[in-house]
Design a protein around this motif. Structure first.
Motif, PDB file in Angstrom:
ATOM      1  N   PRO A   1       0.948 -15.323 -23.190  1.00 20.68           N
ATOM      2  CA  PRO A   1      -0.455 -15.421 -23.616  1.00 20.68           C
ATOM      3  C   PRO A   1      -0.737 -14.581 -24.859  1.00 20.68           C
ATOM      4  CG  PRO A   1      -0.308 -14.726 -21.313  1.00 20.68           C
ATOM      5  CD  PRO A   1       1.074 -14.769 -21.837  1.00 20.68           C
ATOM      6  N   LEU A   2      -0.071 -13.423 -24.931  1.00 13.87           N
ATOM      7  CA  LEU A   2      -0.293 -12.531 -26.077  1.00 13.87           C
ATOM      8  C   LEU A   2       0.170 -13.199 -27.374  1.00 13.87           C
ATOM      9  CD1 LEU A   2      -1.400  -9.723 -26.447  1.00 13.87           C
ATOM     10  CD2 LEU A   2       0.884  -8.800 -26.210  1.00 13.87           C
TER      11      LEU A   2
ATOM     12  N   TRP B   1      -7.747  -6.476 -31.762  1.00 16.36           N
ATOM     13  CA  TRP B   1      -7.363  -6.053 -30.420  1.00 16.36           C
ATOM     14  C   TRP B   1      -6.008  -6.614 -30.024  1.00 16.36           C
ATOM     15  CZ3 TRP B   1      -8.684  -2.208 -27.638  1.00 16.36           C
ATOM     16  CH2 TRP B   1      -9.935  -1.620 -27.849  1.00 16.36           C
ATOM     17  N   LEU B   2      -5.838  -7.899 -30.320  1.00 18.73           N
ATOM     18  CA  LEU B   2      -4.561  -8.514 -29.972  1.00 18.73           C
ATOM     19  C   LEU B   2      -3.427  -7.855 -30.730  1.00 18.73           C
ATOM     20  CD1 LEU B   2      -5.385 -12.295 -29.646  1.00 18.73           C
ATOM     21  CD2 LEU B   2      -4.940 -10.626 -27.864  1.00 18.73           C
ATOM     22  N   ARG B   3      -3.691  -7.491 -31.982  1.00 18.77           N
ATOM     23  CA  ARG B   3      -2.630  -6.819 -32.754  1.00 18.77           C
ATOM     24  C   ARG B   3      -2.280  -5.477 -32.161  1.00 18.77           C
ATOM     25  NH1 ARG B   3      -3.196  -7.591 -39.197  1.00 18.77           N
ATOM     26  NH2 ARG B   3      -4.071  -9.667 -39.099  1.00 18.77           N
TER      27      ARG B   3
ATOM     28  N   ALA C   1       1.360  -4.344 -30.684  1.00 15.78           N
ATOM     29  CA  ALA C   1       2.081  -3.093 -30.984  1.00 15.78           C
ATOM     30  C   ALA C   1       2.501  -2.397 -29.686  1.00 15.78           C
ATOM     31  CB  ALA C   1       1.209  -2.173 -31.824  1.00 15.78           C
ATOM     32  N   PHE C   2       1.611  -2.405 -28.666  1.00 15.98           N
ATOM     33  CA  PHE C   2       1.969  -1.805 -27.376  1.00 15.98           C
ATOM     34  C   PHE C   2       3.149  -2.543 -26.751  1.00 15.98           C
ATOM     35  CE2 PHE C   2      -2.640  -0.284 -26.568  1.00 15.98           C
ATOM     36  CZ  PHE C   2      -2.400   0.837 -27.333  1.00 15.98           C
ATOM     37  N   GLY C   3       3.176  -3.854 -26.958  1.00 13.80           N
ATOM     38  CA  GLY C   3       4.266  -4.642 -26.387  1.00 13.80           C
ATOM     39  C   GLY C   3       5.596  -4.362 -27.063  1.00 13.80           C
TER      40      GLY C   3
ATOM     41  N   VAL D   1       8.880  -6.500 -22.486  1.00  9.68           N
ATOM     42  CA  VAL D   1       7.941  -7.484 -23.044  1.00  9.68           C
ATOM     43  C   VAL D   1       8.323  -7.882 -24.473  1.00  9.68           C
ATOM     44  CG1 VAL D   1       5.579  -7.720 -23.938  1.00  9.68           C
ATOM     45  CG2 VAL D   1       5.946  -7.005 -21.598  1.00  9.68           C
ATOM     46  N   THR D   2       8.836  -6.903 -25.240  1.00  3.37           N
ATOM     47  CA  THR D   2       9.179  -7.136 -26.644  1.00  3.37           C
ATOM     48  C   THR D   2       9.990  -8.405 -26.873  1.00  3.37           C
ATOM     49  OG1 THR D   2       9.470  -4.764 -26.681  1.00  3.37           O
ATOM     50  CG2 THR D   2      10.098  -5.958 -28.663  1.00  3.37           C
TER      51      THR D   2
END
Lengths: 312, 267
Positions: free
Chosen positions: B80-81, B92-94, B98-100, B140-141
């Motif tokens: 979904p991301l 926000w998605l960006r 970055a967290f992913g 997740v990456t």
């Protein structure tokens, strides 16, 4: 009741602007998961680094800078210096091998290249335990490559090559080499092939064409790759333990040791925050390098197109 | 001359890459319970022991179960991301992108320690599900990167054509986007699966004393008594890893997945 709103969102214009309700619901899942299991753990770790240590237990909430004060210890400086030296030399060795190799790789036929990539990926994802263990066998006295020297009659007795600094560097090099190739691979694949051909046409030897034409064009990519490999080898945890003496234990080994065996989670967290700061600033440098080299490529292409249009 | 040098160089690299595997293979077929190379005698008893010994058996099934669940979880978070970011580049998605990516770029010991303090605080320390969730978020990456590549390959003109012909968003997703993106998602999940299988430090920090995964079991047997069974399991694992990547290489476009452009054109 909400039907008109939904319809409005589904018009083509709105679909570009925003997300429909079902899409918003799906997007909530990754956001919640990453917040709860990535952002909050990092926050917890930051908080723990200020907590007070309870001997025998884990920690007690509070606010103290004690764990950070322990950085001034000469022991910490010594291990930090050792960590940087080990990661630095290992990544340099990796790049010296990886640059000519990746260059050759990008110019291979498709199926040869895929074979090499499969081998590289397999080694890259091989567990550090397995890599460390097999190199300790390879460098040991009984089963190691030193026995080749005995067999050739050069030495009487096989040398013991592990544990030691050389063994740690070899292991890290093995770990970092596939990573270095994969970091360099996109950069070298996208390099304009006519550049090298032009230099060759003008009479440069392949090596000279590579050194004088290709290398300056990828200098920034090389620095970026060096930093990436550096951060990667900095994270190695098992190889320094399996192939090194306690003097060669790097920061990750010390962090895990403090957390699990000395039961000093606050100090481990403080060292972790420090390591995070170092690697994060290095990664930001890579991002910055990437952006400026991209800008340069765009600059060149605009100059090229202007020269072309001027010529025509 | 240059060709010869090139061959020699590639040969040396191949030897460097293969030598640990060769020695593991040699030790794993020893007839006696010794770590000897070249092997003394030939037997496959250590491979059989993997199958019969309860300790190795449970470590292997733990690892396989954790890796499968973690790969599914990672892909479910990443898809979904990646899709959201492809539709719209919101700030926000960006940030979440970055967290992913972050845990994968940073030294894993940092993530491991963060998760250790987290699971101690909320009370999941040592639990099986903690390892699954920790690996899922850590990895997740990989699906995130591959799915993003897959979405970039979707032809925007096809989408416009479908829209003109009256296909709604759901129909476009089902008929155009998904068929093109699913192979990339599978590759990403396979990458995550293999890396979870081989991951040590996070599994060890989160539940190392209660849930024994294969790398943890190998490391423990390194410390508490050598047996050629360790080399046998390492060989099996290296083989599974190579098989998964071989399949991705055979069915997918590996050079493109790894960031080379137009790899299909010059084959």
């Amino acid at each position: 009741m909400s039907a008109p709103v939904l319809n409005a969102q589904q018009t083509p214009a709105a679909a570009v602007e925003g997300f429909s309700r079902s899409e918003t619901v799906t997007l909530a899942w990754p956001m919640i998961m990453l917040s709860v299991f990535f952002v909050i753990p990092f926050g917890t770790m930051l908080a723990v680094s200020f907590f007070e240590r309870v001997p025998g237990g884990f920690f007690e909430p509070g606010f103290t800078l004690d764990s950070y004060a322990r950085f001034i210890d000469p022991f910490f400086f010594k291990s930090l210096g050792m960590t940087m030296m080990i990661a630095g030399s290992a990544s340099l060795l990796c790049l010296i091998l990886a640059v000519p190799f990746t260059w050759t790789l990008t110019r291979m036929r498709h199926h040869h290249r895929v074979l090499w990539l499969v081998a590289l990926l397999s080694i890259l994802s091989l567990s550090e335990v397995i890599i460390g263990f097999s190199w300790s066998l390879l460098l040991s006295r009984s089963t190691g490559i030193g026995n080749i020297l005995v067999w050739l009659g050069i030495e009487n007795r096989a040398p013991k090559l592990s544990p030691g600094l050389g063994a740690v560097l070899t292991g890290l090099c093995y770990l970092g080499f596939p990573y270095a190739v994969l970091v360099l691979f996109p950069q070298l694949s996208r390099l304009d092939p006519t550049l090298h051909e032009a230099a060759r046409m003008l009479g440069a030897s392949p090596r000279r064409a590579f050194m004088n034409v290709v290398l300056p064009n990828i200098a920034k990519a090389l620095v970026a790759a060096f930093i990436m490999v550096f951060v990667f080898t900095l994270g190695a945890y098992l190889i320094p333990q399996l192939l090194g003496k306690p003097q060669q234990w790097t920061l990750p080994v010390l962090i895990a040791d403090q957390a699990l065996f000395q039961s000093n989670l606050p100090f481990a967290a403080a060292m972790s925050i420090f390591l995070l700061g170092v690697s994060l600033s290095l990664v930001v440098c890579v991002g910055w390098l990437g952006r400026s080299s991209q800008a340069r490529i765009e600059d060149q292409s605009t100059t090229q197109s202007t020269t072309q249009s001027a010529a025509s | 001359m240059n060709r010869l040098l090139n061959r020699l160089f590639l040969g040396a690299i191949a030897l460097f890459m293969a030598s640990p595997i060769i020695i593991l293979l040699g030790v794993s077929v020893n007839a006696e319970k010794r770590l000897a190379f070249p092997p003394q005698g030939f037997s496959l008893r250590w491979y059989l022991e993997l199958w019969n010994d309860a300790g190795w058996h449970s470590a292997i099934s733990n690892s396989l179960l954790i890796a499968s669940l973690a790969a599914l979880l990672a892909t479910s978070i990443a898809a979904p991301l990646a899709y959201g970011l492809w539709r719209r580049r919101s700030v926000w998605l960006r940030i979440f992108h970055a967290f992913g990516v972050a845990p994968f770029v940073l030294p894993p010991v940092i993530t491991a320690l963060g998760l250790l303090s987290f699971w101690i605080a909320v009370g999941g320390y040592g639990a099986f599900y903690s390892v699954v969730i920790s690996h899922g978020v850590f990895l997740v990456t990989l699906p995130l990167v591959t799915i993003t590549l897959g979405l970039d390959a979707v032809n925007k003109e096809d989408l416009e054509a479908a829209e003109t012909l009256g296909a709604d968003a759901a129909a476009r997703l089902r008929t155009i986007i998904l068929p093109q993106v699913i192979p990339y998602a599978i590759s990403g999940a396979a990458f995550a699966f293999v890396l979870s299988l081989n991951e040590y430090i996070i599994a060890y920090m989160v539940a190392g004393f209660t849930v024994e995964t294969l790398p943890i079991k190998i490391f423990n047997s390194l410390r508490y008594g050598y047996t050629p069974a360790m080399t046998a399991v390492a060989i099996v694992f290296a083989f599974v890893t190579a098989l998964v990547f071989g399949l991705i290489g055979y069915f997918g476009d590996l050079p493109r997945l790894l960031g080379a452009w137009k790899s299909k054109d010059d084959s």
